[in-house]
Structure formats: C-alpha cells, structure tokens
Design an enzyme around this catalytic site. Structure first.
Site: not given
Length: 211
Positions: A189-190
């Site tokens: 999810s970065r």
C-alpha cells in the site's frame, strides 16, 4: 504510451528501528551481502549525483569499489564531468537500487580524493586492458568518432606492450564521507519503511521517516 497504471505491490520484507544496526555502514554491508547472495546483476552499481559550476545536477552509474567507516569509494578520470563537478562542489549523492529485494539506499556526503597510493593499488588490480583504457579515454571530451577512440587504445597498447602501464596523473579515487544514509524498504500500500541515519558530531542519530 500510457504508463500511469504500471505498479507493483511490495511484499518482500520489512525494516524497523529495532532491527537495524546502530552503525549505518554495518547496515549497508548487511544489505549489500543480501544483494550479492541474491545474485543481483551489478549489486555494487550506484548512481553518483553531483552539482558542478552549471548548477544543474548530473547523475551517472558507477561501481562501488571499497567501503569502510570512512566512506564509499569509486574511481574515475579527474577530468571527467563528475571529476570537474566534484572539484567545484564536493557535495555528493549516491543511490543504490536493488529492485529484486525492493530496496534502495540513499547517501549524502562530501567527496574527497583518495591517496595516490590507494588509487594505484586499485589500478594495479584492474585488467591491463582497463588500465590502457584509462589512458586512451579522454573521458567526457568530445571525440570525432569511435575509430578515434579505438586508434588511441591501439597506440597506448603498443606504447605499454612490454611494460606495466603507470597510473595516470588524471585518474584516481574519490571517497564519499557520509553525513546521511537512508534505507528504504518497499512495503504494501505504498507504506514503505524509511530509516534515516544522520551524523551528529561523531554519533549517528536514527529516525523513521514517513514514506
């Protein structure tokens, strides 16, 4: 070409304040060992970024050749673009990227020339063809053709046919003495892990940064 949708999810590993070494050089050596063990192509490749008299940043890939607590060492022609830039402004950035491990390391530091004896020791370890190549290449200078370069290589090959090529006065090493080293580990999810070491006098301060 639409590249906006290209992306990968990072799931390889994690990085925490509790798992890293207190010394960033030891942490780097650990990650470099992982890169070598993973048989990554050119694990010692790094981007060297400089800012010369033009004021524009310039980056190029070179190979890390030595590493210790005093810094990161690479070799080049002092009359090259990066050599001239470092002569004007020794502030330097290094970037290592190992996509197979979803990792990168950024280094900020000050570059200084190594001793001539140190450079000569490395120069002697290179293949003779690379030693002659250092003499033949007027690095970063405009040349008329490929054949001009090959002719120069042939000339120096003949000149040093029966002797060991000496270390050129215009060639040697730079040691980048780090003041900041950041380790980046890709996460899902970065929400990547970023651990920053910053040198404060003789100690290293360790911080976590937002991705």
């Amino acid at each position: 070409m639409d590249i906006s949708s290209l992306r990968n999810e990072y799931k390889h590993s994690a990085l925490s304040m509790h798992s890293v070494h207190k010394n960033p050089v030891q942490q780097f050596e650990s990650w470099l060992d992982d890169a070598i063990d993973s048989e990554i192509q050119e694990p010692t490749a790094m981007a060297v970024s400089t800012v010369g008299k033009s004021g524009f940043p310039q980056s190029r890939i070179v190979l890390l050749k030595y590493l210790d607590n005093n810094g990161f060492v690479f070799f080049t022609n002092f009359e090259s673009q990066k050599g001239k830039a470092l002569g004007a402004n020794p502030a330097t950035g290094l970037l290592f990227f190992w996509p197979e491990l979803e990792r990168q390391v950024r280094v900020e530091g000050i570059a200084e020339k190594t001793s001539r004896d140190f450079a000569e020791k490395y120069f002697r370890s290179r293949p003779v063809s690379s030693q002659i190549g250092a003499w033949a290449s007027e690095q970063s200078q405009t040349i008329p053709s490929r054949s001009y370069l090959e002719d120069r290589f042939s000339e120096f090959s003949l000149k040093y046919k029966n002797q060991t090529p000496p270390l050129p006065d215009f060639w040697g090493g730079y040691r980048v003495k780090p003041i900041k080293i950041e380790f980046w580990q890709g996460r899902e999810s970065r929400l990547h892990d970023r651990i920053l070491y910053e040198k404060i006098e003789n100690d290293w301060k360790i911080q976590r940064l937002a991705p």
